[in-house]
Write a protein that holds these residues in place. Structure first.
Motif, short mmCIF file in Angstrom:
data_model
loop_
_atom_site.label_atom_id
_atom_site.label_comp_id
_atom_site.label_asym_id
_atom_site.label_seq_id
_atom_site.Cartn_x
_atom_site.Cartn_y
_atom_site.Cartn_z
N ILE A 259 1.43 5.77 -7.63
CA ILE A 259 0.45 5.67 -8.71
C ILE A 259 0.79 6.69 -9.79
N GLY A 260 0.96 6.19 -11.01
CA GLY A 260 1.45 7.04 -12.09
C GLY A 260 2.92 7.30 -11.90
N THR A 261 3.70 6.22 -11.78
CA THR A 261 5.08 6.34 -11.32
C THR A 261 6.00 7.08 -12.28
N GLY A 262 5.66 7.11 -13.60
CA GLY A 262 6.48 7.85 -14.55
C GLY A 262 7.91 7.33 -14.59
N SER A 263 8.87 8.18 -14.22
CA SER A 263 10.28 7.78 -14.18
C SER A 263 10.62 6.94 -12.96
N ASP A 322 -2.98 -10.06 -3.80
CA ASP A 322 -2.33 -9.69 -5.06
C ASP A 322 -1.64 -8.33 -4.96
N LEU A 323 -2.21 -7.45 -4.17
CA LEU A 323 -1.75 -6.07 -4.08
C LEU A 323 -1.61 -5.71 -2.59
N PRO A 324 -0.50 -6.10 -1.95
CA PRO A 324 -0.35 -5.86 -0.50
C PRO A 324 -0.58 -4.40 -0.14
N LEU A 325 -1.31 -4.19 0.92
CA LEU A 325 -1.67 -2.82 1.32
C LEU A 325 -0.44 -2.01 1.71
N PRO A 326 -0.45 -0.72 1.38
CA PRO A 326 0.71 0.14 1.64
C PRO A 326 0.62 0.84 2.98
N ASP A 327 1.75 1.42 3.37
CA ASP A 327 1.80 2.33 4.52
C ASP A 327 1.66 3.77 4.06
N ALA A 328 1.97 4.02 2.79
CA ALA A 328 1.86 5.35 2.22
C ALA A 328 1.54 5.23 0.74
N VAL A 329 0.86 6.24 0.21
CA VAL A 329 0.49 6.27 -1.20
C VAL A 329 0.84 7.64 -1.76
N PHE A 330 1.45 7.65 -2.95
CA PHE A 330 1.69 8.89 -3.67
C PHE A 330 0.97 8.82 -5.00
N ILE A 331 0.19 9.85 -5.31
CA ILE A 331 -0.48 9.95 -6.61
C ILE A 331 0.21 11.05 -7.40
N SER A 349 -6.77 2.25 7.99
CA SER A 349 -6.61 3.43 8.84
C SER A 349 -5.13 3.65 9.14
N GLY A 350 -4.70 4.90 9.09
CA GLY A 350 -3.32 5.26 9.38
C GLY A 350 -2.44 5.39 8.15
N THR A 351 -2.96 5.02 6.96
CA THR A 351 -2.17 5.14 5.74
C THR A 351 -2.00 6.61 5.36
N ARG A 352 -0.79 6.99 5.00
CA ARG A 352 -0.50 8.36 4.59
C ARG A 352 -0.70 8.48 3.08
N LEU A 353 -1.41 9.53 2.67
CA LEU A 353 -1.70 9.75 1.26
C LEU A 353 -1.22 11.15 0.87
N VAL A 354 -0.45 11.21 -0.20
CA VAL A 354 0.03 12.48 -0.74
C VAL A 354 -0.31 12.51 -2.22
N ALA A 355 -0.95 13.59 -2.66
CA ALA A 355 -1.32 13.74 -4.07
C ALA A 355 -0.88 15.11 -4.55
#
Length: 407
Positions: A259-263, A322-331, A349-355
């Motif tokens: 999310i907010g992928t930038g480059s 439309d938006l398949p669920l992830p295994d990990a999310v980076f903000i 449940s079990g999704t890894r989130l890093v912000a």
């Protein structure tokens, strides 16, 4: 019901440039007793006279599947190059069939034939099928001394490959150009990528590539230099990116939301971790989204999907289909209370989130969420040596606060 009634109606038959001369007795019998035979034009030209109805498979490949499925109940043979389940048509067909409907009778694959001609141990060679894929998918594998076997669509693609290798600094690489392997027109020729290539290369063609040259090799580990990525300053810097990828902990076949992928640097490194990985980048800035796609193509992970738009609006407006669920999310950008709330409700449940946060406001937000739902807060403070008058001193970068949590 007889055994014949239980027999698969479809035989996916491995076919090569040697025609029927290279077939096993079982493959010969399947061909001789077939009622319908499908195959590409180059396969059909090697067929002997048959009692079966012979049909040319259309291009694109998917257009032939309904025609094939319409023949259920008849004895059908589908000719496929070499081993149908080694960069072949077998897996595509199997997705449309029940297990009992088909059987496969493979022949030696083009990779096997190529390795045997060159005397290369196949288990130590990277094999890639690039008939309909960009040549840049080779980029992660360009390490001096490595060997690759590459299937290409035609002779023109060999020239494109040689030109691209020279462009990225690997013009000293040796190309072993192999045509019609296993057939009476078989031909093997060797040339440097930056030399003049033969102008009479014909399909089917495989290239054995011995990598050499002064071009930069893409490192294997995450935290690659920022110089690999074009950016406008909106990039997760090298050391922080390495820590971020370590926290995201990619494993084969997983999907990332960036999310907010930038480059696109974090998502691209996620994809470089394993070729089965997938990534979706959400970016509201059209210019940055285009740059992220460009970086992905350049570094050989062109399947990176970048969607332009507001992440919060997409989370609230798109379905899981439309938006398949992830295994990990980076903000990496656009951090807000509303975004975290929407994500927390959406993720399984079990999704890894890093912000990552750099401002005091974002840091306070992450501290609040860590206090309420758990996880780990890490503060990354980095300094680099810089000129300080006539001497040197440590120049500090803005500290990064990173929140790591499992939903």
């Amino acid at each position: 019901m007889t055994d014949a009634d239980d027999a698969p109606w479809l035989t996916v038959l491995g076919w090569g440039e040697s025609g029927t001369a290279g077939l096993t007795p079982a493959s010969r019998e399947a061909l001789e007793t077939a009622e319908v035979v499908f195959g590409a034009r180059r396969h059909l030209r090697l067929l002997p006279a048959l009692s079966a109805e012979v049909r040319e498979w259309p291009v694109p490949f998917a257009d032939g599947i309904p025609e094939l499925l319409a023949e259920r109940g008849r004895r059908v043979v589908m000719l496929a190059s070499g081993d149908p389940f080694w960069f072949g048509a077998g897996a595509t067909l199997a997705r449309h069939l029940a297990p009992g409907e088909w059987r496969a009778l493979p022949s030696p694959s083009t990779f096997s034939l190529a390795a045997s001609r060159l005397g290369w141990a196949l288990e130590g060679v990277t094999c890639l099928g690039l008939h309909a894929r960009p040549l840049t998918r080779l980029r992660p594998y360009l390490h001096r001394g490595r060997r690759l076997l590459v299937l290409l669509r035609d002779g023109a693609a060999v020239n494109e490959l040689a030109g691209w290798l020279a462009h990225v600094g690997f013009g000293a690489s040796r190309l072993h150009v192999m045509e019609a392997l296993g057939g009476i027109e078989e031909r093997v020729r060797s040339v440097r990528a930056d030399a003049e290539l033969p102008d009479d290369i014909t399909h089917p063609v495989a290239v054995g590539l011995e990598v050499d040259g002064d071009g930069p090799a893409l490192p294997l580990m995450p935290g690659r230099s920022d110089d690999w990525f074009e950016h406008d300053g909106q990039i997760t810097r090298q050391v922080v990116r390495a820590a971020t990828l370590a926290a995201l902990a990619p494993t084969p076949g997983e999907r990332l939301w960036d999310i907010g992928t930038g480059s696109g640097s974090v998502a691209i490194e996620w994809l470089l971790a394993h070729p089965d990985n997938r990534a979706l980048g959400l970016e509201r800035n059209a210019e940055r989204a285009a740059r992220a796609r460009h970086n992905a193509r350049k570094l050989g992970v062109d399947w990176f999907e970048v969607v332009e738009g507001d992440a919060l609006e997409m989370l609230n407006g798109k379905t899981p289909e439309d938006l398949p669920l992830p295994d990990a999310v980076f903000i990496g950008g656009g951090l807000s209370e509303a975004l975290l709330t929407a994500l927390w409700l959406r993720l399984r449940s079990g999704t890894r989130l890093v912000a990552n946060a750099v401002t005091l406001e974002s840091e306070a937000l992450l501290s609040h969420w860590q206090n309420h739902v758990g996880g780990e807060l890490v503060r990354l403070e980095l300094s680099s040596a810089a000129a300080l008058g006539t001497r040197r001193g440590w120049k500090a970068a803005y500290p990064i606060v990173q929140w790591r949590v499992v939903r």
